[in-house]
Design an enzyme around this catalytic site. Structure first.
Site, PDB file in Angstrom:
ATOM      1  N   LYS A 175       0.843  -1.189   0.000  1.00  0.00           N
ATOM      2  CA  LYS A 175       0.000   0.000   0.000  1.00  0.00           C
ATOM      3  C   LYS A 175       0.883   1.246   0.000  1.00  0.00           C
ATOM      4  O   LYS A 175       1.495   1.584   0.997  1.00  0.00           O
ATOM      5  CB  LYS A 175      -0.908   0.051   1.233  1.00  0.00           C
ATOM      6  CG  LYS A 175      -1.948   1.146   1.089  1.00  0.00           C
ATOM      7  CD  LYS A 175      -2.471   1.667   2.403  1.00  0.00           C
ATOM      8  CE  LYS A 175      -1.875   2.959   2.863  1.00  0.00           C
ATOM      9  NZ  LYS A 175      -1.950   4.095   1.961  1.00  0.00           N
ATOM     10  N   GLY A 228       6.711   5.089   8.266  1.00  0.00           N
ATOM     11  CA  GLY A 228       5.890   6.293   8.334  1.00  0.00           C
ATOM     12  C   GLY A 228       6.086   6.979   9.670  1.00  0.00           C
ATOM     13  O   GLY A 228       7.118   6.806  10.324  1.00  0.00           O
ATOM     14  N   GLY A 233       2.550   4.571  13.448  1.00  0.00           N
ATOM     15  CA  GLY A 233       3.227   3.315  13.804  1.00  0.00           C
ATOM     16  C   GLY A 233       2.705   2.751  15.119  1.00  0.00           C
ATOM     17  O   GLY A 233       2.505   1.540  15.261  1.00  0.00           O
ATOM     18  N   GLU A 250       9.501   1.397  10.792  1.00  0.00           N
ATOM     19  CA  GLU A 250      10.561   2.386  10.502  1.00  0.00           C
ATOM     20  C   GLU A 250       9.894   3.742  10.643  1.00  0.00           C
ATOM     21  O   GLU A 250       9.081   4.130   9.801  1.00  0.00           O
ATOM     22  CB  GLU A 250      11.081   2.223   9.072  1.00  0.00           C
ATOM     23  CG  GLU A 250      11.642   0.853   8.735  1.00  0.00           C
ATOM     24  CD  GLU A 250      12.999   0.600   9.336  1.00  0.00           C
ATOM     25  OE1 GLU A 250      13.622   1.525   9.883  1.00  0.00           O
ATOM     26  OE2 GLU A 250      13.439  -0.557   9.286  1.00  0.00           O
ATOM     27  N   CYS A 284      13.401  10.914   6.748  1.00  0.00           N
ATOM     28  CA  CYS A 284      13.303  10.492   8.148  1.00  0.00           C
ATOM     29  C   CYS A 284      14.613  10.692   8.897  1.00  0.00           C
ATOM     30  O   CYS A 284      14.625  11.039  10.067  1.00  0.00           O
ATOM     31  CB  CYS A 284      12.902   9.034   8.205  1.00  0.00           C
ATOM     32  SG  CYS A 284      13.970   8.000   7.196  1.00  0.00           S
ATOM     33  N   GLU A 385       9.304  16.351  15.167  1.00  0.00           N
ATOM     34  CA  GLU A 385       9.736  16.151  13.775  1.00  0.00           C
ATOM     35  C   GLU A 385       8.917  17.094  12.880  1.00  0.00           C
ATOM     36  O   GLU A 385       7.699  16.960  12.786  1.00  0.00           O
ATOM     37  CB  GLU A 385       9.500  14.697  13.358  1.00  0.00           C
ATOM     38  CG  GLU A 385      10.050  14.404  11.973  1.00  0.00           C
ATOM     39  CD  GLU A 385       9.709  12.983  11.491  1.00  0.00           C
ATOM     40  OE1 GLU A 385       8.554  12.564  11.649  1.00  0.00           O
ATOM     41  OE2 GLU A 385      10.607  12.337  10.931  1.00  0.00           O
TER      42      GLU A 385
END
Ligand code: NAD
Length: 489
Positions: A175, A228, A233, A250, A284, A385
């Site tokens: 996906k 993501g 997550g 991740e 990331c 972030e």
């Protein structure tokens, strides 16, 4: 007429008119470039069933490692033939520069080749027989792998999951992020033209809350591999509890880039710019917190800000562009909100901070490379972030201060140290609680090395041999070499 994108299920491109659709936009121009179906939960479940049936039939799982390696190499060859199209689509759909997209496409092809080579050299382990018992340790596919990827590296993140998951013998359901499906579709076109049996690799398009959630919850999915944000997550981990499927995550980062006074300052400035502004900071592992030692703080900031202001921002396919667009207007607004928060918190805006609308950039989503100085560790722009071309520069005094500030974060994805003293650099980088690190470098990594984070940056590792292990079960087979009654009872 908009290009109609299609899903790929059971070896067929699905032509049914979708009930729900999503416009796919070029972030450099704001233009709609295609229309994608949004699958329902029922369609997702159907695709999962297809993958499960194919797995149980053994059409791929029972192939030899050599046979699987040959198919991976066919995919790599087809992608090599299509590399120009892959690069152009990535630029058009994600907004990154051609140079960035080219590096991603090469890395993706290399990933298929690497896992093919790993299969060709892998062996089962056989232990020294003990009391007539011969033990074999073998690795087997897990079953159905649900692969959920983000929008920042649509091609590379897809391949980083598809290649090891297929190499291990699983059936897969990929996906892509809803806004960036174009290059994943191209990869499936490349897979369609190989000996991969039908139904082993399936592509489903749609939202995270419906398609992604259904994958994470499904009792028929055996492993979910997600890249993501940390928030999503966390939800995936909860959704996966029903059948206790294996979860590999991740996630995000807020990575420290530590510059000591004895570093070569021009090299440090150069890599620090690359560390944060490559991919417009939508990476990331970006070095989004630069920590600079007192003695060189002012000189570093002066040089860094001067060069940040010189970065040429523009459409990714223009030869002069060094930094491309932000992926969507929604994400651009989220970054602008953080810039506003930074100013409110009292940080000094030393460069950038505004949307760019001149010279034909008004229809796209462009942002100036942005630098904040005089920040404190409690500020949101230092802790959260931002995922854009926004960096904070912090000051430190001693080696111990640098380590403490570097680790003062919930994340643990990446980090770097710049120093001409290799012993000190190694000492410090070992103390940084992060999975992907550099000394006197940034961002450059090898597909053979495991990729992943500490703390809330994830669970498990992608790439390298460990990346294959994420998609494999381990079995011990104990063989009696001299069968006769045991006489226990
Ligand atoms: P995101 O978490 O919003 O979405 C990632 C994927 O998850 C998308 O496909 C999305 O549709 C899907 N999703 C959303 N909600 C879901 C749900 N409830 N259930 C299942 N799936 C769902 O992330 P993003 O905005 O696409 O990407 C940016 C984030 O990804 C950043 O935090 C970045 O740090 C992280 N990232 C991490 C790595 C890494 O290797 N650690 C690499 C790239 C990006």
């Amino acid at each position: 007429m908009k290009q109609q994108l299609r899903q790929y299920i059971n070896g067929q491109w699905v032509d049914d008119a979708p009930v729900e659709k999503k416009d796919i936009i070029n972030p450099a121009t704001g233009e709609v470039i295609a229309e994608a179906p949004r699958a329902s939960a029922e369609q997702t479940e159907e695709a999962i069933r297809t993958a499960k049936e194919t797995f149980e039939a053994g059409v791929w799982a029972d192939k030899t490692r050599q046979e699987r390696a040959e198919v991976l190499l066919q995919i790599a060859d087809n992608m090599q033939d299509q590399i120009d199209a892959l690069i152009a689509l990535e630029v058009e759909n994600n907004g990154k520069t051609t140079a960035d997209a080219q590096a991603d496409a090469e890395d993706a092809i290399n990933t298929f080749r690497y896992y093919a080579s790993l299969l060709q050299t892998a062996t089962d382990q056989s232990l020294e027989p003990m009391d007539d018992m011969q033990t074999l340790i073998v690795k087997e596919p897990m079953g159905v792998a649900g692969l959920i990827v983000p929008w920042n590296f649509p091609l590379l993140m897809s391949v980083w999951k598809i290649a090891p998951a297929l190499a291990a013998g699983n059936s897969i359901l990929l996906k892509p992020a809803e806004i960036t499906p174009m290059t994943a579709i191209k990869v499936f076109e490349c897979m369609d033209q190989t000996d991969l049996p039908k139904g082993v690799a399936n592509l489903i398009l749609g939202s995270g809350s419906v398609v992604g959630q259904t994958i994470a919850e499904s009792d028929d999915v055996d492993v979910v591999s997600f890249t993501g944000s940390t928030g999503v997550g966390r939800g995936i981990m909860q959704a996966a509890t029903g059948n206790l499927k294996k979860v590999s995550l991740e996630l995000g980062g807020k990575s420290p880039n530590i510059i000591f006074a004895d570093a070569d300052i021009d090299t440090a400035v150069d890599y620090a710019l690359f560390g944060i502004f490559m991919g417009a900071g939508q990476v990331c592992s970006s070095g989004s917190r630069i920590l600079v030692q007192d003695d060189i703080y002012d000189t570093f900031v002066e040089k860094f800000v001067a060069q940040a202001k010189e970065i040429k921002v523009g459409p990714g396919d223009h030869p002069t562009s060094q930094m491309g667009a932000i992926v969507s207007e929604e994400h651009l607004n989220s970054i602008l909100e953080y810039i506003h928060i930074g100013k409110e918190e009292g940080a000094v805006l030393a460069a950038g901070g505004a949307r760019m609308t001149k010279d034909g950039l008004d229809k796209g989503f462009f942002l100036e490379p942005t630098v904040f100085t005089d920040v404190t560790s409690d500020m949101r722009i230092v802790r959260e972030e931002i995922f854009g071309p926004v960096v904070v520069i912090q000051r430190f005094h001693t080696e111990a201060d640098a380590i403490a500030i570097a680790n003062d974060t919930d994340y643990g994805l990446a980090g770097a140290v710049f120093s001409e003293d290799q012993n000190k650099a190694l000492r410090v980088i070992k103390k940084v609680r992060a999975g992907i690190t550099w000394v006197n470098s940034y961002h450059l990594t090898d597909v053979q090395a495991p990729w992943g984070g500490y703390k809330q940056s994830g669970i498990g590792r992608g790439l390298g041999p460990q990346g294959l292990d994420e998609y494999q079960e381990v079995k011990q087979i104990n063989m009696n070499l001299n069968p006769k009654p045991m006489g226990w009872f």
